[in-house]
Design a protein around this motif. Structure first.
Motif, mmCIF file in Angstrom:
data_model
loop_
_atom_site.group_PDB
_atom_site.id
_atom_site.type_symbol
_atom_site.label_atom_id
_atom_site.label_comp_id
_atom_site.label_asym_id
_atom_site.label_seq_id
_atom_site.Cartn_x
_atom_site.Cartn_y
_atom_site.Cartn_z
ATOM 1 N N ASP A 146 29.102 36.141 46.608
ATOM 2 C CA ASP A 146 28.470 37.616 47.336
ATOM 3 C C ASP A 146 29.767 38.407 47.253
ATOM 4 O OD1 ASP A 146 25.870 36.278 47.489
ATOM 5 O OD2 ASP A 146 26.165 35.683 49.771
ATOM 6 N N TRP A 147 30.725 37.793 47.443
ATOM 7 C CA TRP A 147 31.936 38.622 47.520
ATOM 8 C C TRP A 147 32.227 39.410 46.092
ATOM 9 C CZ3 TRP A 147 36.635 38.327 44.640
ATOM 10 C CH2 TRP A 147 37.443 39.252 45.112
ATOM 11 N N VAL A 148 32.206 38.541 45.083
ATOM 12 C CA VAL A 148 32.471 38.903 43.658
ATOM 13 C C VAL A 148 31.141 40.059 43.310
ATOM 14 C CG1 VAL A 148 32.275 38.289 41.211
ATOM 15 C CG2 VAL A 148 33.659 36.957 43.045
ATOM 16 N N LEU A 149 30.180 39.872 43.366
ATOM 17 C CA LEU A 149 28.920 40.331 43.076
ATOM 18 C C LEU A 149 29.007 41.770 43.958
ATOM 19 C CD1 LEU A 149 26.301 37.792 42.536
ATOM 20 C CD2 LEU A 149 27.586 38.899 40.994
ATOM 21 N N GLY A 150 29.505 41.841 45.187
ATOM 22 C CA GLY A 150 29.441 42.989 45.841
ATOM 23 C C GLY A 150 30.627 43.890 45.684
ATOM 24 N N ILE A 151 31.509 43.724 44.790
ATOM 25 C CA ILE A 151 32.689 44.331 44.629
ATOM 26 C C ILE A 151 32.207 45.917 43.712
ATOM 27 C CG2 ILE A 151 34.634 44.880 43.018
ATOM 28 C CD1 ILE A 151 35.195 41.587 43.093
ATOM 29 N N GLY A 152 32.873 46.929 44.295
ATOM 30 C CA GLY A 152 32.538 48.250 44.132
ATOM 31 C C GLY A 152 32.698 48.362 42.543
ATOM 32 N N GLY A 153 31.806 49.228 42.191
ATOM 33 C CA GLY A 153 31.870 49.522 40.635
ATOM 34 C C GLY A 153 30.989 48.968 39.628
ATOM 35 N N GLY A 154 30.089 48.054 40.284
ATOM 36 C CA GLY A 154 28.828 47.569 39.583
ATOM 37 C C GLY A 154 29.300 45.989 38.954
ATOM 38 N N PRO A 155 28.363 45.494 38.136
ATOM 39 C CA PRO A 155 28.481 44.353 37.418
ATOM 40 C C PRO A 155 29.675 44.319 36.231
ATOM 41 C CG PRO A 155 26.571 45.293 36.764
ATOM 42 C CD PRO A 155 26.877 46.423 37.852
ATOM 43 N N LEU A 156 29.908 45.400 35.730
ATOM 44 C CA LEU A 156 30.954 45.107 34.760
ATOM 45 C C LEU A 156 32.402 44.977 35.387
ATOM 46 C CD1 LEU A 156 29.883 48.137 32.301
ATOM 47 C CD2 LEU A 156 29.215 45.656 32.244
ATOM 48 N N VAL A 157 32.510 45.818 36.665
ATOM 49 C CA VAL A 157 33.754 45.597 37.226
ATOM 50 C C VAL A 157 33.772 44.236 37.954
ATOM 51 C CG1 VAL A 157 35.208 46.649 38.874
ATOM 52 C CG2 VAL A 157 33.869 48.284 37.698
ATOM 53 N N SER A 158 32.933 43.706 38.723
ATOM 54 C CA SER A 158 33.026 42.569 39.080
ATOM 55 C C SER A 158 33.090 41.486 38.404
ATOM 56 C CB SER A 158 31.786 42.352 40.094
ATOM 57 O OG SER A 158 30.488 42.079 39.287
ATOM 58 N N LEU A 159 32.572 41.440 36.905
ATOM 59 C CA LEU A 159 32.814 40.293 36.101
ATOM 60 C C LEU A 159 34.175 40.464 35.637
ATOM 61 C CD1 LEU A 159 31.799 38.243 33.934
ATOM 62 C CD2 LEU A 159 31.189 40.102 32.504
ATOM 63 N N ALA A 160 34.909 41.424 35.341
ATOM 64 C CA ALA A 160 36.140 41.509 35.000
ATOM 65 C C ALA A 160 37.075 41.222 36.150
ATOM 66 C CB ALA A 160 36.593 43.237 34.867
ATOM 67 N N VAL A 161 36.806 41.408 37.479
ATOM 68 C CA VAL A 161 37.612 41.044 38.623
ATOM 69 C C VAL A 161 37.489 39.292 38.466
ATOM 70 C CG1 VAL A 161 37.762 41.030 41.058
ATOM 71 C CG2 VAL A 161 37.499 43.093 39.788
ATOM 72 N N ALA A 162 36.310 38.784 38.471
ATOM 73 C CA ALA A 162 36.096 37.577 38.358
ATOM 74 C C ALA A 162 36.916 36.683 37.344
ATOM 75 C CB ALA A 162 34.553 37.300 38.361
ATOM 76 N N THR A 163 36.814 37.366 36.319
ATOM 77 C CA THR A 163 37.526 36.341 35.056
ATOM 78 C C THR A 163 38.986 36.464 35.131
ATOM 79 O OG1 THR A 163 37.190 38.399 33.730
ATOM 80 C CG2 THR A 163 35.558 36.644 33.560
ATOM 81 N N ASN A 164 39.483 37.947 35.855
ATOM 82 C CA ASN A 164 40.951 38.131 35.895
ATOM 83 C C ASN A 164 41.368 37.088 37.009
ATOM 84 O OD1 ASN A 164 42.770 39.991 34.571
ATOM 85 N ND2 ASN A 164 41.048 41.485 34.896
ATOM 86 N N VAL A 165 40.974 36.890 38.129
ATOM 87 C CA VAL A 165 41.281 36.032 39.188
ATOM 88 C C VAL A 165 41.320 34.734 38.846
ATOM 89 C CG1 VAL A 165 40.783 35.380 41.646
ATOM 90 C CG2 VAL A 165 40.693 37.885 40.868
ATOM 91 N N LEU A 166 40.158 34.110 38.233
ATOM 92 C CA LEU A 166 40.137 32.933 38.115
ATOM 93 C C LEU A 166 41.220 32.337 36.942
ATOM 94 C CD1 LEU A 166 36.400 32.198 38.109
ATOM 95 C CD2 LEU A 166 38.176 31.100 39.782
ATOM 96 N N ALA A 167 41.479 33.246 35.675
ATOM 97 C CA ALA A 167 42.132 33.105 34.636
ATOM 98 C C ALA A 167 43.734 33.061 35.301
ATOM 99 C CB ALA A 167 42.069 34.161 33.479
ATOM 100 N N ALA A 168 43.900 34.068 36.117
ATOM 101 C CA ALA A 168 45.207 34.011 36.799
ATOM 102 C C ALA A 168 45.580 32.753 37.587
ATOM 103 C CB ALA A 168 45.111 35.222 37.734
ATOM 104 N N LEU A 169 44.699 32.318 38.491
ATOM 105 C CA LEU A 169 44.630 31.296 39.245
ATOM 106 C C LEU A 169 45.089 29.905 38.443
ATOM 107 C CD1 LEU A 169 42.167 31.907 42.079
ATOM 108 C CD2 LEU A 169 44.890 31.936 42.148
ATOM 109 N N THR A 170 44.071 29.747 37.469
ATOM 110 C CA THR A 170 44.277 28.535 36.769
ATOM 111 C C THR A 170 45.420 28.510 35.636
ATOM 112 O OG1 THR A 170 42.614 29.297 35.069
ATOM 113 C CG2 THR A 170 41.892 28.010 36.842
ATOM 114 N N GLY A 171 45.943 29.750 35.336
ATOM 115 C CA GLY A 171 46.785 29.716 34.120
ATOM 116 C C GLY A 171 46.261 29.537 32.744
ATOM 117 N N SER A 172 45.025 29.745 32.812
ATOM 118 C CA SER A 172 44.361 29.653 31.582
ATOM 119 C C SER A 172 43.144 30.481 31.100
ATOM 120 C CB SER A 172 43.992 28.186 31.497
ATOM 121 O OG SER A 172 42.758 28.025 30.362
ATOM 122 N N ALA A 173 43.150 31.260 30.027
ATOM 123 C CA ALA A 173 42.216 32.398 29.843
ATOM 124 C C ALA A 173 40.815 31.246 29.544
ATOM 125 C CB ALA A 173 42.568 33.225 28.644
ATOM 126 N N SER A 174 40.841 30.230 28.873
ATOM 127 C CA SER A 174 39.603 29.551 28.617
ATOM 128 C C SER A 174 39.229 28.819 29.836
ATOM 129 C CB SER A 174 40.223 28.634 27.629
ATOM 130 O OG SER A 174 40.586 29.095 26.437
#
Length: 484
Positions: A365-393
């Motif tokens: 709900d936090w991810v989907l509620g990020i301001g800017g719409g679904p394109l922004v929230s998708l970018a944030v979600a992939t950014n954060v998880l890739a950063a935490l895991t150290g892996s883009a894949s």
């Protein structure tokens, strides 16, 4: 307690992975910690949730990991990658050393050569060119990053890089998703990278800073370092321990023979995506024996796998006889794919357990509620998880496993082209994954004989800064005019 468990499990995964512990051990432990906090059955999560998701990832993407690693090893041992690097050196010369390194990296990685194979060829090339041009050694990693780990990984249409293939089963897209936006993003990444490196070169010359001291044996030391290996295999699709487990050709092929397999990758990928597969009657895929799937869910993987297989056949036909021990090369390439795919699959399994926690609804709900719409929230979600895991894949697959169906539903409701989601997700995953603990960054610095203190700021500017600017541009343009 459930949310706390997710955070504790993730913290354990990130911290011990940074220390060099194997993700194969850390991911299930982190997942079980999260499940324990939630009071869920541990063994059920391990054997059903974790292994089920990890197994599906292996089933979907092992052909690409295997063929990609095999192709990279064949290109290395045939002398083809070195021939392309030397040809670029000859054509551009020391006076355009940075451009030569960037373009050589772009050519070989867009053509399907595994990233770590490229590193071990590009680093000696960069050393020779930078020494001749008296450009500081500390700029070598950033130059290699620009050509090999930015636009050819996440933006250039048709790239066979693993991160560009991961969204295809989720969104029913091809490697050429949103080609116009991908080209724009590629131009931004390349432009910012070259601008920054030219600026750094000019500043160094004005300050009288030259190449500096050589670092002999840096590449061999990187291959033999077990901590570097553990960090590296979760970041990219090639196990660096296999780099020296076969003998290279004593001489190089001509430039046409060296480049032909790369051309085949691009051409066959294009033909499969837009000519061959769209004409196939694939209704049979709906049968239970084929997994009850659809052509759109597998077409992208089929296209890239066919392109890599065709390139391998081409390489064997034109240069295979030059490889001293073809069996050793083939074995090393196949073995190089195993640890990376199981490391990434373990990260995917961890993400599946986390997504199964009731507390994950808060995160979603936090991810989907990020301001800017679904394109922004998708970018944030992939950014954060890739950063935490150290892996883009790994980060990208975790994000799409958990949120992919939700974004597809939003796309259908709002008329968003899935190709736009694909391109934003891939560029997002290839932005903050280049943090200090990323295995590719650590390996590249070691191969170049540089330290984080010397070179990481430049990597941030050309890798994270350029990709972030491209991501913002794609979101803005895509949000205004849609995908093209």
């Amino acid at each position: 307690m459930g949310l706390l468990g997710i955070l504790v499990g993730l913290a354990l995964l990130v911290w011990f992975a940074y220390k060099g512990w194997s993700v194969l051990l850390l991911a299930p432990v982190g997942a079980l910690v999260a499940a324990a906090f939630a009071g869920d059955p541990l063994l059920a999560h391990w054997t059903q949730t974790f292994m089920g998701s990890a197994g599906r990832f292996v089933a979907q993407f092992f052909p690409l990991f295997l063929l990609g690693a095999l192709f990279g090893k064949l290109m290395e041992d045939s002398g083809s990658v070195s021939a392309i690097a030397d040809w670029m050196t000859e054509k551009l010369g020391a006076e355009r050393a940075i451009l030569a390194v960037v373009l050589a990296g772009a050519i070989v990685t867009y053509g399907g050569v595994s990233l770590f194979v490229a590193y071990f060829v590009l680093a000696p090339m960069a050393t020779a060119l930078f020494r001749a041009a008296d450009i500081p050694r500390r700029l070598m990693p950033a130059a290699i990053i620009v050509g090999s780990s930015t636009f050819t990984m996440s933006a250039l249409p048709g790239t066979p890089a693993i991160p560009n293939t991961i969204p295809m089963p989720f969104f029913g897209t091809t490697p050429f998703a949103a080609p116009g936006l991908g080209i724009i993003a590629s131009a931004i990444m390349l432009g910012i990278g070259l601008w920054w490196l030219a600026r750094c070169e000019a500043s160094a010359r004005a300050a009288g800073e030259g190449f500096g001291a050589d670092q002999p044996g840096a590449a061999d030391a990187a291959v033999e370092d077990p901590v570097i290996r553990e960090r590296a295999v979760a970041a990219r699709e090639f196990d660096p321990a296999e780099i020296h487990n076969s003998a290279p050709a004593p001489d190089q092929p001509g430039i046409v023979a060296a480049a032909l397999p790369l051309v085949v990758v691009v051409v066959v990928n294009l033909l499969m995506s837009f000519v061959v597969l769209p004409q196939i009657d694939a209704a049979f895929l709906a049968e239970p024996r084929w997994g009850g799937t659809t052509l759109s869910a597998v077409a992208g993987v089929w296209a890239v796998a066919t392109a890599l297989a065709a390139a391998i056949a081409t390489l064997l036909a034109v240069s295979g006889r030059r490889i001293p021990s073809l069996r050793a090369t083939m074995d090393a390439g196949a073995n190089a794919a195993v640890l990376p795919i199981f490391s990434v699959a373990s990260l995917v399994g961890f993400g599946a357990v986390v997504a199964a926690m009731p507390a994950f609804e808060v995160v979603r709900d936090w991810v989907l509620g990020i301001g800017g719409g679904p394109l922004v929230s998708l970018a944030v979600a992939t950014n954060v998880l890739a950063a935490l895991t150290g892996s883009a894949s790994g980060g990208l697959t975790i994000a799409l496993d958990a949120l992919g169906p939700t974004y597809m539903a939003i796309a259908a409701e709002k008329g968003i082209d899935p190709g736009l989601l694909h391109r934003i997700a891939v560029i997002g995953a290839g932005t903050l994954d280049i943090l200090p603990h990323n295995g590719a960054v650590i390996t590249l610095l070691a191969v170049c004989g540089c330290t984080h203190r010397e070179s990481y700021l430049d990597i941030v500017i050309v890798g994270i800064g350029g990709s972030l600017a491209a991501l913002i541009a794609v979101i803005a343009i895509g949000g205004l005019v849609g995908s093209f």
